[in-house]
Design a protein around this motif. Structure first.
Motif, short mmCIF file in Angstrom:
data_model
loop_
_atom_site.label_atom_id
_atom_site.label_comp_id
_atom_site.label_asym_id
_atom_site.label_seq_id
_atom_site.Cartn_x
_atom_site.Cartn_y
_atom_site.Cartn_z
N THR A 198 0.86 -1.19 0.00
CA THR A 198 0.00 0.00 0.00
C THR A 198 0.89 1.24 0.00
N GLY A 199 0.45 2.28 -0.68
CA GLY A 199 1.24 3.52 -0.70
C GLY A 199 2.52 3.40 -1.50
N GLY A 200 2.51 2.50 -2.48
CA GLY A 200 3.72 2.24 -3.27
C GLY A 200 4.06 3.32 -4.29
N ALA A 201 3.21 4.34 -4.42
CA ALA A 201 3.56 5.44 -5.33
C ALA A 201 4.18 6.61 -4.58
N GLY A 202 4.30 6.47 -3.26
CA GLY A 202 4.91 7.54 -2.45
C GLY A 202 6.42 7.35 -2.34
N PHE A 203 7.02 8.12 -1.47
CA PHE A 203 8.48 8.14 -1.34
C PHE A 203 9.05 6.76 -0.94
N ILE A 204 8.74 6.30 0.27
CA ILE A 204 9.39 5.07 0.75
C ILE A 204 8.84 3.85 0.01
N GLY A 205 7.51 3.84 -0.22
CA GLY A 205 6.89 2.70 -0.90
C GLY A 205 7.44 2.48 -2.30
N SER A 206 7.66 3.56 -3.05
CA SER A 206 8.17 3.38 -4.43
C SER A 206 9.61 2.89 -4.41
N ALA A 216 -3.79 5.54 -3.61
CA ALA A 216 -4.88 6.46 -3.97
C ALA A 216 -4.38 7.63 -4.82
N LEU A 217 -3.06 7.75 -4.98
CA LEU A 217 -2.47 8.89 -5.71
C LEU A 217 -2.97 10.23 -5.14
N THR A 218 -2.73 10.42 -3.86
CA THR A 218 -2.94 11.74 -3.26
C THR A 218 -1.85 12.66 -3.81
N ALA A 229 0.83 13.22 -2.70
CA ALA A 229 2.17 12.64 -2.44
C ALA A 229 2.47 11.42 -3.30
N GLY A 230 1.46 10.90 -4.00
CA GLY A 230 1.67 9.70 -4.81
C GLY A 230 1.98 10.09 -6.25
N ASN A 231 2.95 9.40 -6.86
CA ASN A 231 3.37 9.80 -8.21
C ASN A 231 3.81 8.56 -8.99
N PHE A 253 2.49 0.76 3.70
CA PHE A 253 3.16 2.06 3.75
C PHE A 253 2.17 3.23 3.68
N ALA A 254 1.00 3.02 3.06
CA ALA A 254 0.11 4.15 2.75
C ALA A 254 -0.21 4.96 4.02
N ALA A 255 -0.07 6.26 3.91
CA ALA A 255 -0.38 7.13 5.05
C ALA A 255 -0.38 8.57 4.59
N GLU A 256 -1.01 9.42 5.39
CA GLU A 256 -0.72 10.85 5.35
C GLU A 256 0.52 10.99 6.24
N SER A 257 1.58 11.64 5.72
CA SER A 257 2.87 11.49 6.38
C SER A 257 3.54 12.80 6.82
N HIS A 258 2.92 13.95 6.55
CA HIS A 258 3.65 15.19 6.84
C HIS A 258 3.11 15.91 8.07
N ASN A 285 9.38 0.60 13.41
CA ASN A 285 9.33 2.04 13.73
C ASN A 285 10.68 2.63 13.34
N CYS A 286 10.66 3.45 12.30
CA CYS A 286 11.91 3.95 11.74
C CYS A 286 12.04 5.46 11.93
N SER A 287 13.28 5.92 11.95
CA SER A 287 13.54 7.36 12.09
C SER A 287 13.39 8.05 10.74
N ASN A 288 13.77 9.33 10.65
CA ASN A 288 13.55 10.15 9.44
C ASN A 288 14.32 9.62 8.24
N ASN A 289 13.59 9.31 7.18
CA ASN A 289 14.21 8.83 5.93
C ASN A 289 14.59 9.99 5.03
N GLU A 312 8.24 18.69 0.42
CA GLU A 312 7.65 19.45 1.52
C GLU A 312 8.39 19.09 2.80
N LYS A 313 9.05 17.91 2.80
CA LYS A 313 9.86 17.49 3.95
C LYS A 313 11.18 18.24 3.86
N VAL A 314 11.85 18.39 5.00
CA VAL A 314 12.90 19.40 5.07
C VAL A 314 14.03 19.23 4.05
P1 NAD Z 1 4.43 9.68 1.33
O1 NAD Z 1 3.53 10.74 1.83
O2 NAD Z 1 5.57 10.03 0.45
O3 NAD Z 1 3.57 8.58 0.55
C1 NAD Z 1 2.34 8.10 1.02
C2 NAD Z 1 1.67 7.33 -0.10
O4 NAD Z 1 0.42 6.82 0.39
C3 NAD Z 1 1.34 8.21 -1.32
O5 NAD Z 1 1.69 7.55 -2.51
C4 NAD Z 1 -0.18 8.39 -1.22
O6 NAD Z 1 -0.80 8.54 -2.50
C5 NAD Z 1 -0.60 7.09 -0.55
N1 NAD Z 1 -1.88 7.23 0.16
C6 NAD Z 1 -2.24 8.22 1.04
N2 NAD Z 1 -3.50 8.01 1.46
C7 NAD Z 1 -3.94 6.86 0.88
C8 NAD Z 1 -5.14 6.12 0.94
N3 NAD Z 1 -6.18 6.51 1.70
N4 NAD Z 1 -5.25 4.98 0.21
C9 NAD Z 1 -4.21 4.57 -0.56
N5 NAD Z 1 -3.05 5.23 -0.68
C10 NAD Z 1 -2.91 6.36 0.05
O7 NAD Z 1 4.93 8.91 2.65
P2 NAD Z 1 6.34 8.21 2.96
O8 NAD Z 1 7.27 9.24 3.49
O9 NAD Z 1 6.73 7.38 1.81
O10 NAD Z 1 5.93 7.28 4.18
C11 NAD Z 1 5.49 5.94 3.97
C12 NAD Z 1 5.21 5.29 5.31
O11 NAD Z 1 6.40 5.28 6.10
C13 NAD Z 1 4.16 6.03 6.14
O12 NAD Z 1 3.36 5.06 6.77
C14 NAD Z 1 4.97 6.82 7.15
O13 NAD Z 1 4.26 7.01 8.33
C15 NAD Z 1 6.15 5.88 7.37
N6 NAD Z 1 7.41 6.53 7.77
C16 NAD Z 1 7.89 7.61 7.06
C17 NAD Z 1 9.11 8.16 7.42
C18 NAD Z 1 9.69 9.32 6.64
O14 NAD Z 1 10.74 9.85 7.05
N7 NAD Z 1 9.12 9.73 5.52
C19 NAD Z 1 9.83 7.64 8.51
C20 NAD Z 1 9.31 6.54 9.20
C21 NAD Z 1 8.10 5.99 8.81
#
Ligand code: NAD
Ligand code: TYD
Length: 333
Positions: free
Chosen positions: A6-14, A34-36, A38-40, A79-84, A174-178, A186-188
């Motif tokens: 899940t969330g494979g189009a976002g940063f960590i998932g892709s 869902a391609l919010t 943050a998804g690309n 992985f899918a989440a609102e993350s910011h 549970n991971c630290s800042n990637n 939008e992340k620093v």
């Molecule tokens: P991101 O915001 O880059 O990507 C999130 C992805 O989830 C996007 O592709 C988005 O389209 C998708 N998404 C959001 N809502 C959705 C929904 N309702 N249904 C389906 N898809 C949905 O986030 P990220 O930084 O890649 O983080 C991924 C995961 O890792 C998150 O669970 C986050 O909490 C966790 N995490 C992130 C970090 C970090 O530093 N970025 C560190 C530790 C853990």
């Protein structure tokens, strides 16, 4: 193995999908996203025609869709989440819906089909450390302090509750800042790199003395790979980069990597409820699974700056539309 990511189009998932396809070319991957904002799909363009990779656009809160996908897989890697954090301060509703209810929908489906579930979470659920406190570990009590971390903490608790109540085969990381390529600007780190490319200043919150522990996304994903193959069911693993930096020091490193000077720093108002320090003690996964971070911050940052330079079209697309409005609201820039 058949994975639902899940969330494979976002940063960590892709980056995770890229890692898994390269390492296990015969694994079958379904990416539900869902391609919010943050998804690309550009992040995975080179795999579009791979017969072992399928993209499904959809919401993790959609029970019928989720059940349809979960019935055909061996594991869900979530992985899918609102993350910011800053967005969760402006409006937390989507955080509760996706991070809490979305996770609960996935868990119900995993329960129905007896599917292994790995939950990707954050160190922010543990709260904020003082300067001399030891790093967070798997025994640290939860103390989330932002709407983002509160919603992630709620999802972690639900995952553990399904293990204890329903015997669902779960693991949590549970991971630290990637940091790394494809991180939404939008992340620093990517915000500062891309601002400097555009000759804009970098907004440093407060006194710049807040501390984060930075880990390269590939090190994180190597840890998740180990946990899904060798982790003990029901267990949590903390992952960190052994790389604590104040935001000020981080900013100097970014300025140096991009070739700009201190005059590009704009000191701005602090973030509300800004957590002071995160740090991780990752001895458990080191001792049990032999994991530790391998990529040096200097190398990772240099590679990241190059990626953002080489992929400037990607950045421009991110920084247009809704994101521009958000940025204006935040900093009046
Ligand atoms: P991101 O915001 O880059 O990507 C999130 C992805 O989830 C996007 O592709 C988005 O389209 C998708 N998404 C959001 N809502 C959705 C929904 N309702 N249904 C389906 N898809 C949905 O986030 P990220 O930084 O890649 O983080 C991924 C995961 O890792 C998150 O669970 C986050 O909490 C966790 N995490 C992130 C970090 C970090 O530093 N970025 C560190 C530790 C853990
Ligand atoms: P961020 O990348 O948003 O990650 P998180 O809040 O999940 O740790 O922020 C990292 C640190 O950088 C955090 O202490 C807040 C700070 N920060 C700034 O100083 N300026 C900024 O514009 C942003 C986005 C963050």
């Amino acid at each position: 193995m058949r994975l639902l990511i899940t969330g494979g189009a976002g940063f960590i998932g892709s980056n995770f999908i890229r890692y898994i396809i390269n390492k296990y070319p015969d694994y079958k991957i379904t990416n539900l996203d869902a391609l919010t904002y943050a998804g690309n799909l550009e992040n995975l363009k080179d795999f579009e025609d791979n017969p072992n990779y399928k993209f499904v656009k959809g919401d993790i809160c959609d029970r019928d869709l989720v059940n349809n996908l979960v019935k055909d897989v061996d594991i869900i890697v979530h992985f899918a989440a609102e993350s910011h954090v800053d967005r969760s301060i402006l409006d937390s509703q989507a955080f509760v819906v996706t991070n809490v209810i979305g996770t609960q929908v996935l868990l119900d489906s995993a329960k129905e089909f007896g599917t292994r579930f790995h939950h990707v979470s954050t160190d922010e659920v543990f709260g904020s450390l003082g300067p001399d406190d030891p790093g967070f570990n798997e025994e640290t009590p939860y103390d989330p302090r932002s709407p983002y971390s509160a919603s992630k903490a709620a999802s972690d608790h639900l995952v553990r509750a399904y293990y204890h109540t329903h015997n669902l085969p779960i693991t949590i990381s549970n991971c630290s800042n990637n940091y790394g390529p494809c991180m939404f600007p939008e992340k620093v780190i990517p915000l500062f790199i891309t601002n400097l490319f555009e000759n804009k200043k970098v907004p440093l919150y407060g006194d710049g003395m807040n501390i984060r522990d930075w880990i390269h996304v590939d090190d994180h994903n190597r840890g998740v790979d180990l946990i899904i193959h060798k982790g003990k069911i029901g267990e949590t693993y903390c992952l960190g980069g052994n790389n604590e930096l104040t935001n000020k020091d981080l900013t100097f490193k970014i300025l140096q990597a991009v070739g700009r000077g201190e005059e590009m720093i704009e000191h701005v108002e602090d973030r509300a409820g800004h957590d002071k320090r995160y740090a991780i003690d990752f001895s458990k996964i080191k001792n049990e699974l032999g994991w530790e971070p391998e990529i040096s911050f200097e190398d990772g940052l240099k590679e990241m700056v190059k990626w953002y330079k080489d992929n400037y079209e990607w950045v421009k697309n991110c920084k247009s539309g809704e994101y521009k409005e958000y940025y204006k609201r935040q900093y009046n820039i």
